[in-house]
Design a protein around this motif. Structure first.
Motif, PDB file in Angstrom:
ATOM      1  N   HIS A 148       0.746  -1.225   0.044  1.00 29.12           N
ATOM      2  CA  HIS A 148      -0.212   0.171   0.056  1.00 29.12           C
ATOM      3  C   HIS A 148       0.812   1.225   0.147  1.00 29.12           C
ATOM      4  CE1 HIS A 148      -4.132  -1.978   0.805  1.00 29.12           C
ATOM      5  NE2 HIS A 148      -3.330  -2.791   1.325  1.00 29.12           N
ATOM      6  N   THR A 149       2.012   1.325   0.802  1.00 24.14           N
ATOM      7  CA  THR A 149       2.743   2.290   0.746  1.00 24.14           C
ATOM      8  C   THR A 149       3.390   2.501  -0.394  1.00 24.14           C
ATOM      9  OG1 THR A 149       3.224   1.624   3.420  1.00 24.14           O
ATOM     10  CG2 THR A 149       4.639   3.375   2.104  1.00 24.14           C
ATOM     11  N   LEU A 150       4.022   1.645  -0.962  1.00 28.80           N
ATOM     12  CA  LEU A 150       4.716   1.718  -2.125  1.00 28.80           C
ATOM     13  C   LEU A 150       3.825   2.202  -3.189  1.00 28.80           C
ATOM     14  CD1 LEU A 150       6.911  -1.649  -1.945  1.00 28.80           C
ATOM     15  CD2 LEU A 150       7.873   0.592  -2.135  1.00 28.80           C
ATOM     16  N   GLN A 151       2.537   1.664  -3.414  1.00 31.14           N
ATOM     17  CA  GLN A 151       1.609   2.206  -4.259  1.00 31.14           C
ATOM     18  C   GLN A 151       0.982   3.760  -4.167  1.00 31.14           C
ATOM     19  OE1 GLN A 151      -1.662  -0.907  -3.964  1.00 31.14           O
ATOM     20  NE2 GLN A 151      -0.758  -1.966  -5.967  1.00 31.14           N
ATOM     21  N   LEU A 152       1.256   4.098  -3.033  1.00 27.75           N
ATOM     22  CA  LEU A 152       1.008   5.494  -2.805  1.00 27.75           C
ATOM     23  C   LEU A 152       1.792   6.388  -3.486  1.00 27.75           C
ATOM     24  CD1 LEU A 152      -0.334   8.029  -1.405  1.00 27.75           C
ATOM     25  CD2 LEU A 152       1.170   7.272   0.603  1.00 27.75           C
ATOM     26  N   PHE A 153       3.348   6.039  -3.445  1.00 23.42           N
ATOM     27  CA  PHE A 153       4.280   6.794  -4.052  1.00 23.42           C
ATOM     28  C   PHE A 153       4.377   6.535  -5.692  1.00 23.42           C
ATOM     29  CE2 PHE A 153       5.210   7.365   0.433  1.00 23.42           C
ATOM     30  CZ  PHE A 153       5.312   8.725   0.390  1.00 23.42           C
ATOM     31  N   GLN A 154       4.264   5.269  -6.120  1.00 22.76           N
ATOM     32  CA  GLN A 154       4.314   4.983  -7.389  1.00 22.76           C
ATOM     33  C   GLN A 154       3.277   5.854  -8.144  1.00 22.76           C
ATOM     34  OE1 GLN A 154       5.895   2.606  -9.256  1.00 22.76           O
ATOM     35  NE2 GLN A 154       4.701   2.779 -11.460  1.00 22.76           N
ATOM     36  N   ASN A 155       1.954   6.145  -7.585  1.00 19.98           N
ATOM     37  CA  ASN A 155       0.872   6.994  -8.284  1.00 19.98           C
ATOM     38  C   ASN A 155       1.218   8.496  -8.022  1.00 19.98           C
ATOM     39  OD1 ASN A 155      -0.158   4.740  -9.033  1.00 19.98           O
ATOM     40  ND2 ASN A 155      -1.404   4.350  -7.006  1.00 19.98           N
ATOM     41  N   MET A 197      14.659  -9.338   1.273  1.00 17.74           N
ATOM     42  CA  MET A 197      14.951  -8.620  -0.105  1.00 17.74           C
ATOM     43  C   MET A 197      14.202  -9.497  -1.171  1.00 17.74           C
ATOM     44  SD  MET A 197      18.726  -7.606   0.140  1.00 17.74           S
ATOM     45  CE  MET A 197      18.780  -6.704  -1.465  1.00 17.74           C
ATOM     46  N   LYS A 198      14.133 -10.769  -1.318  1.00 16.34           N
ATOM     47  CA  LYS A 198      13.733 -11.624  -2.329  1.00 16.34           C
ATOM     48  C   LYS A 198      12.110 -11.704  -2.597  1.00 16.34           C
ATOM     49  CE  LYS A 198      13.654 -16.443  -3.991  1.00 16.34           C
ATOM     50  NZ  LYS A 198      13.922 -17.695  -3.679  1.00 16.34           N
ATOM     51  N   ARG A 199      11.536 -11.281  -1.385  1.00 15.02           N
ATOM     52  CA  ARG A 199      10.169 -11.261  -1.282  1.00 15.02           C
ATOM     53  C   ARG A 199       9.613  -9.870  -1.834  1.00 15.02           C
ATOM     54  NH1 ARG A 199       6.728 -11.644   4.247  1.00 15.02           N
ATOM     55  NH2 ARG A 199       8.743 -11.546   5.581  1.00 15.02           N
ATOM     56  N   CYS A 200      10.392  -8.675  -1.412  1.00 16.14           N
ATOM     57  CA  CYS A 200      10.028  -7.440  -1.934  1.00 16.14           C
ATOM     58  C   CYS A 200      10.450  -7.287  -3.290  1.00 16.14           C
ATOM     59  CB  CYS A 200      11.127  -6.454  -0.922  1.00 16.14           C
ATOM     60  SG  CYS A 200      10.104  -6.486   0.741  1.00 16.14           S
ATOM     61  N   SER A 201      11.462  -7.898  -3.764  1.00  8.33           N
ATOM     62  CA  SER A 201      11.566  -7.972  -5.470  1.00  8.33           C
ATOM     63  C   SER A 201      10.388  -8.585  -6.059  1.00  8.33           C
ATOM     64  CB  SER A 201      13.243  -8.627  -5.531  1.00  8.33           C
ATOM     65  OG  SER A 201      13.994  -7.771  -5.106  1.00  8.33           O
ATOM     66  N   SER A 202       9.839  -9.511  -5.529  1.00 11.77           N
ATOM     67  CA  SER A 202       8.575 -10.130  -6.141  1.00 11.77           C
ATOM     68  C   SER A 202       7.280  -9.136  -6.028  1.00 11.77           C
ATOM     69  CB  SER A 202       8.107 -11.270  -5.297  1.00 11.77           C
ATOM     70  OG  SER A 202       9.062 -12.279  -5.456  1.00 11.77           O
ATOM     71  N   TYR A 203       7.304  -8.277  -5.009  1.00  9.18           N
ATOM     72  CA  TYR A 203       6.194  -7.405  -4.874  1.00  9.18           C
ATOM     73  C   TYR A 203       6.311  -6.239  -6.066  1.00  9.18           C
ATOM     74  CZ  TYR A 203       5.411  -8.631  -0.099  1.00  9.18           C
ATOM     75  OH  TYR A 203       4.923  -9.255   1.219  1.00  9.18           O
ATOM     76  N   VAL A 204       7.713  -5.938  -6.174  1.00 11.37           N
ATOM     77  CA  VAL A 204       7.905  -4.920  -7.253  1.00 11.37           C
ATOM     78  C   VAL A 204       7.310  -5.296  -8.454  1.00 11.37           C
ATOM     79  CG1 VAL A 204       9.798  -3.639  -8.540  1.00 11.37           C
ATOM     80  CG2 VAL A 204       9.951  -3.907  -6.006  1.00 11.37           C
ATOM     81  N   LYS A 205       7.789  -6.481  -8.929  1.00 15.05           N
ATOM     82  CA  LYS A 205       7.409  -7.177 -10.111  1.00 15.05           C
ATOM     83  C   LYS A 205       5.817  -7.521 -10.345  1.00 15.05           C
ATOM     84  CE  LYS A 205       8.667 -11.410 -11.508  1.00 15.05           C
ATOM     85  NZ  LYS A 205       9.572 -12.125 -10.708  1.00 15.05           N
ATOM     86  N   ASP A 206       5.144  -8.028  -8.972  1.00 15.95           N
ATOM     87  CA  ASP A 206       3.833  -8.604  -8.950  1.00 15.95           C
ATOM     88  C   ASP A 206       2.957  -7.255  -9.034  1.00 15.95           C
ATOM     89  OD1 ASP A 206       5.046 -11.094  -8.874  1.00 15.95           O
ATOM     90  OD2 ASP A 206       4.437 -11.415  -6.786  1.00 15.95           O
ATOM     91  N   ALA A 261       3.763  -4.335 -10.287  1.00 15.23           N
ATOM     92  CA  ALA A 261       3.973  -3.264 -11.279  1.00 15.23           C
ATOM     93  C   ALA A 261       4.473  -2.066 -10.696  1.00 15.23           C
ATOM     94  CB  ALA A 261       2.848  -3.171 -12.379  1.00 15.23           C
ATOM     95  N   LEU A 262       5.466  -2.369  -9.737  1.00 12.81           N
ATOM     96  CA  LEU A 262       5.812  -0.948  -9.237  1.00 12.81           C
ATOM     97  C   LEU A 262       7.082  -0.396 -10.055  1.00 12.81           C
ATOM     98  CD1 LEU A 262       5.485  -2.351  -5.492  1.00 12.81           C
ATOM     99  CD2 LEU A 262       4.148  -0.508  -6.501  1.00 12.81           C
ATOM    100  N   THR A 263       6.885   0.265 -10.964  1.00  9.37           N
ATOM    101  CA  THR A 263       7.980   0.465 -11.857  1.00  9.37           C
ATOM    102  C   THR A 263       8.761   1.446 -11.399  1.00  9.37           C
ATOM    103  OG1 THR A 263       6.382   1.968 -13.087  1.00  9.37           O
ATOM    104  CG2 THR A 263       6.456  -0.080 -13.945  1.00  9.37           C
TER     105      THR A 263
END
Length: 234
Positions: free
Chosen positions: A36-43, A59-68, A70-72
């Motif tokens: 939720h926090t990442l999407q706030l700033f993504q947008n 780190m691994k799961r967070c890298s998955s979040y970035v991909k899953d 679409a936190l470009t």
């Protein structure tokens, strides 16, 4: 205008939540709090990039979040340090060349209002350093180790400091460098900048921008998500 980077710090273990899982990965609605926090700033259009600082084992799961999700704008996932200050510095060092401004934000504050984030950023552009904050509602007491009240500061001068905290990047880097050289450990980035003699301005936010820290915060966070700051409300 120079680029705006965001450093999101989510390396803490969060023992006050009393859960096996670190608080930033607990589900809020259908997604982890951190997402939720990442999407706030993504947008937020003005944000050029996001650096995410997390525990090494996450780190691994967070890298998955970035991909899953679409936190470009997340350009780097960094392993944090032993202290928050060290984690922030790692995030700052990972920002791309050409970054002039930075917002430092807690990974467990998913409800900062976009207009307040931008107000804080604009104030930093005017003055080099600004933080979101709200006036304290309660009477605050200074208490000694024996839990005896020693004094009562005037509530009108007291503000609860939130994040994001916004800075000219060069100013914050200098403050971190000086703190490191002098062995100083602060509780937030504003403190490091203050001790260099730079004035930090307060920008008034709101009481929905909570830091999800203890079990009591979770039902309140769910309510905010449903009624105030969920994706349908942004």
């Amino acid at each position: 205008m120079g680029k705006l980077g965001v450093v999101i710090v989510a390396a803490g273990k969060g023992s006050r939540m009393r859960t096996a899982e670190s608080k930033q990965y607990l589900k809020l609605g259908q997604k982890p709090i951190l997402v939720h926090t990442l999407q706030l700033f993504q947008n937020i259009h003005e944000v050029d990039e996001i650096i995410l600082v997390v525990g090494e084992t996450d780190m691994k799961r967070c890298s998955s979040y970035v991909k899953d999700y679409a936190l470009t704008k997340v350009t780097s996932v960094q392993a944090g340090g032993a202290e928050r200050q060290e984690s922030v510095k790692k995030g700052l060092d990972a920002l791309q060349p050409g970054t002039e401004w930075v917002l430092v934000h807690d990974g467990v504050r998913p409800f900062a209002a976009v207009e307040h984030v931008l107000s804080c950023f604009r104030k930093a552009q005017e003055s080099d350093a600004a933080v979101l904050a709200v006036p304290v509602k309660d009477t605050i007491k200074i208490v000694n180790e024996a839990k005896q009240i020693k004094s009562t500061p005037d509530r009108r001068s007291l503000w609860a400091i939130q994040t994001p905290q916004a800075f000219r990047l060069s100013v914050l880097l200098d403050a971190h460098e000086q703190a490191l050289n002098e062995g100083f450990l602060g509780t937030d980035d504003a403190m490091l900048v203050e001790r260099m003699g730079t004035t930090v301005h307060v920008v008034e936010g709101d009481y929905y921008n909570i830091k999800i820290t203890t079990p009591e915060d979770l039902p309140w966070a769910e309510w905010i998500l449903q009624h105030v700051r969920g994706e349908g409300h942004r």
